[in-house]
Design an enzyme around this catalytic site. Sequence first.
Site, mmCIF file in Angstrom:
data_model
loop_
_atom_site.group_PDB
_atom_site.id
_atom_site.type_symbol
_atom_site.label_atom_id
_atom_site.label_comp_id
_atom_site.label_asym_id
_atom_site.label_seq_id
_atom_site.Cartn_x
_atom_site.Cartn_y
_atom_site.Cartn_z
ATOM 1 C CE LYS A 89 -4.241 -1.763 1.865
ATOM 2 N NZ LYS A 89 -3.864 -3.139 1.504
ATOM 3 C CG ASP A 123 -2.807 -3.516 -2.307
ATOM 4 O OD1 ASP A 123 -2.700 -4.324 -3.240
ATOM 5 O OD2 ASP A 123 -2.822 -3.854 -1.114
ATOM 6 N NE ARG A 173 -5.284 -7.293 -6.281
ATOM 7 C CZ ARG A 173 -4.471 -6.869 -5.309
ATOM 8 N NH1 ARG A 173 -4.685 -5.733 -4.683
ATOM 9 N NH2 ARG A 173 -3.412 -7.589 -4.981
ATOM 10 N NE ARG A 278 -9.792 -1.703 4.588
ATOM 11 C CZ ARG A 278 -8.564 -1.201 4.669
ATOM 12 N NH1 ARG A 278 -8.363 -0.046 5.240
ATOM 13 N NH2 ARG A 278 -7.543 -1.852 4.177
HETATM 14 C C1 FAD Z 1 -7.463 -10.013 -3.826
HETATM 15 C C2 FAD Z 1 -8.165 -8.734 -3.492
HETATM 16 C C3 FAD Z 1 -7.444 -7.544 -3.448
HETATM 17 C C4 FAD Z 1 -8.100 -6.338 -3.196
HETATM 18 N N1 FAD Z 1 -7.398 -5.160 -3.283
HETATM 19 C C5 FAD Z 1 -8.054 -3.986 -3.133
HETATM 20 C C6 FAD Z 1 -7.406 -2.735 -3.367
HETATM 21 O O1 FAD Z 1 -6.205 -2.661 -3.711
HETATM 22 N N2 FAD Z 1 -8.129 -1.607 -3.208
HETATM 23 C C7 FAD Z 1 -9.459 -1.627 -2.841
HETATM 24 O O2 FAD Z 1 -10.076 -0.557 -2.760
HETATM 25 N N3 FAD Z 1 -10.081 -2.795 -2.608
HETATM 26 C C8 FAD Z 1 -9.424 -3.970 -2.743
HETATM 27 N N4 FAD Z 1 -10.090 -5.151 -2.546
HETATM 28 C C9 FAD Z 1 -11.433 -5.140 -1.911
HETATM 29 C C10 FAD Z 1 -12.529 -5.006 -2.944
HETATM 30 O O3 FAD Z 1 -12.500 -3.718 -3.500
HETATM 31 C C11 FAD Z 1 -13.904 -5.253 -2.309
HETATM 32 O O4 FAD Z 1 -14.155 -4.333 -1.307
HETATM 33 C C12 FAD Z 1 -14.086 -6.642 -1.727
HETATM 34 O O5 FAD Z 1 -13.467 -7.612 -2.519
HETATM 35 C C13 FAD Z 1 -15.573 -6.987 -1.622
HETATM 36 O O6 FAD Z 1 -16.162 -6.963 -2.900
HETATM 37 P P1 FAD Z 1 -16.659 -8.280 -3.693
HETATM 38 O O7 FAD Z 1 -16.341 -8.079 -5.122
HETATM 39 O O8 FAD Z 1 -16.080 -9.481 -3.073
HETATM 40 O O9 FAD Z 1 -18.214 -8.230 -3.588
HETATM 41 P P2 FAD Z 1 -19.205 -8.229 -2.339
HETATM 42 O O10 FAD Z 1 -20.550 -8.014 -2.921
HETATM 43 O O11 FAD Z 1 -18.727 -7.270 -1.285
HETATM 44 O O12 FAD Z 1 -19.084 -9.671 -1.761
HETATM 45 C C14 FAD Z 1 -19.555 -10.819 -2.451
HETATM 46 C C15 FAD Z 1 -19.803 -11.931 -1.472
HETATM 47 O O13 FAD Z 1 -18.610 -12.237 -0.735
HETATM 48 C C16 FAD Z 1 -18.845 -12.053 0.645
HETATM 49 N N5 FAD Z 1 -17.718 -11.322 1.215
HETATM 50 C C17 FAD Z 1 -17.141 -10.234 0.720
HETATM 51 N N6 FAD Z 1 -16.135 -9.804 1.522
HETATM 52 C C18 FAD Z 1 -16.141 -10.696 2.576
HETATM 53 C C19 FAD Z 1 -15.390 -10.823 3.752
HETATM 54 N N7 FAD Z 1 -14.427 -9.964 4.021
HETATM 55 N N8 FAD Z 1 -15.663 -11.837 4.584
HETATM 56 C C20 FAD Z 1 -16.622 -12.733 4.314
HETATM 57 N N9 FAD Z 1 -17.393 -12.671 3.206
HETATM 58 C C21 FAD Z 1 -17.160 -11.668 2.361
HETATM 59 C C22 FAD Z 1 -20.070 -11.159 0.774
HETATM 60 O O14 FAD Z 1 -20.773 -11.406 1.963
HETATM 61 C C23 FAD Z 1 -20.866 -11.561 -0.425
HETATM 62 O O15 FAD Z 1 -21.621 -12.690 -0.151
HETATM 63 C C24 FAD Z 1 -9.478 -6.360 -2.865
HETATM 64 C C25 FAD Z 1 -10.194 -7.558 -2.912
HETATM 65 C C26 FAD Z 1 -9.570 -8.721 -3.234
HETATM 66 C C27 FAD Z 1 -10.368 -9.979 -3.324
#
Ligand code: FAD
Length: 298
Positions: A89, A123, A173, A278
């Site tokens: 980060k 990131d 990503r 978070r």
């Molecule tokens: C590998 C990776 C790297 C990332 N890097 C960044 C970044 O650099 N900058 C940034 O702003 N964001 C980053 N994110 C976070 C991303 O932006 C989302 O906030 C996060 O992935 C949740 O979105 P979703 O697409 O999974 O959808 P959602 O609709 O949030 O989740 C889909 C499903 O997964 C479940 N779920 C989601 N998160 C969790 C959790 N933590 N625990 C349990 N269940 C969960 C939800 O309940 C839902 O059922 C990253 C995510 C991933 C997977």
Amino acid sequence: MFNKLIVTLMPLAPKFIVKMISKRYIAGEDTASAMVTCQKLKDQGFLTTVDILGESVTSNEQALEARDSYLDLITEVSKNNIAKNISLKPTAMGLGLSADLANEYIAAIVKKANEAGVFIRIDMEDSPYTDQTLEMYDRLRSQYPQLGTVIQAYMHRSLDDVKQIAATKGNLRICKGIYKESPQIAYQDADEIRQNYLKLVKEMLVSGAYVGIATHDPVLLDGSLQIINDLKISPDKYEFQALLGVPIVKRLEELTSKGHRVRIYVPFGSEWYAYSSRRLKENPDVAGYVLKNLFVTN
Ligand SMILES: Cc1cc2nc3c(=O)[nH]c(=O)nc-3n(C[C@H](O)[C@H](O)[C@H](O)COP(=O)(O)OP(=O)(O)OC[C@H]3O[C@@H](n4cnc5c(N)ncnc54)[C@H](O)[C@@H]3O)c2cc1C
């Protein structure tokens, strides 16, 4: 409701309780624990990217310490050949204090990593840092090919950013975005974010640029697979990515069994509190699930 309450009360809870709840999301406090987790994931057929927890440092000393931890991590991962892919980060390297400082520290990390055959992904944090992060990525990438960054689907600007980066065969990503952003610059509606997400993934794939599809959302997993199938994209042009601890392992195993690459983001370090908070706010159900397990003996 009960789970939301737990998350609301979390700041009042003793740290060891939060730690217990959040254990599933972090690999431990030191590099050795992270390597153990990466090895286990490798045995299950997953790739990994490791991240040292920490962000928004408030002094040059903290930024320097973060830089040195990353330099040591590169030495470690090149030695044991497990997780030659690292995420970092920019505000952990002092971007909130001085762009010159962060540029200097990140450049040192990227240089050492590229010499050691280790991939670095920068990131993406909240919007005050978007331009600086993309400029840094652009500048460093001309010198160091083993570098990628992140684009957030909730930002209005993202399709333009992706087009520029895809045109130069950059490595991105794509995620939804985790920070709170204003409606002036970011979509707020879940379906709009999803639609934009798939547009960004398609833009990368059509351009032949490498894309990390980072989501746990079944709609986006299905949508991305559809694009991959329709365009007959070869599996070495993309990977799926998920966060350690999110309970979708079955779905991920199904993806690997069909020949798709899946990479797990493995955070570790002493700064676990902000990260875990978070994650728990994102899905309060996890708090209840872990608490329930505390009372069930196996
Ligand atoms: C590998 C990776 C790297 C990332 N890097 C960044 C970044 O650099 N900058 C940034 O702003 N964001 C980053 N994110 C976070 C991303 O932006 C989302 O906030 C996060 O992935 C949740 O979105 P979703 O697409 O999974 O959808 P959602 O609709 O949030 O989740 C889909 C499903 O997964 C479940 N779920 C989601 N998160 C969790 C959790 N933590 N625990 C349990 N269940 C969960 C939800 O309940 C839902 O059922 C990253 C995510 C991933 C997977």
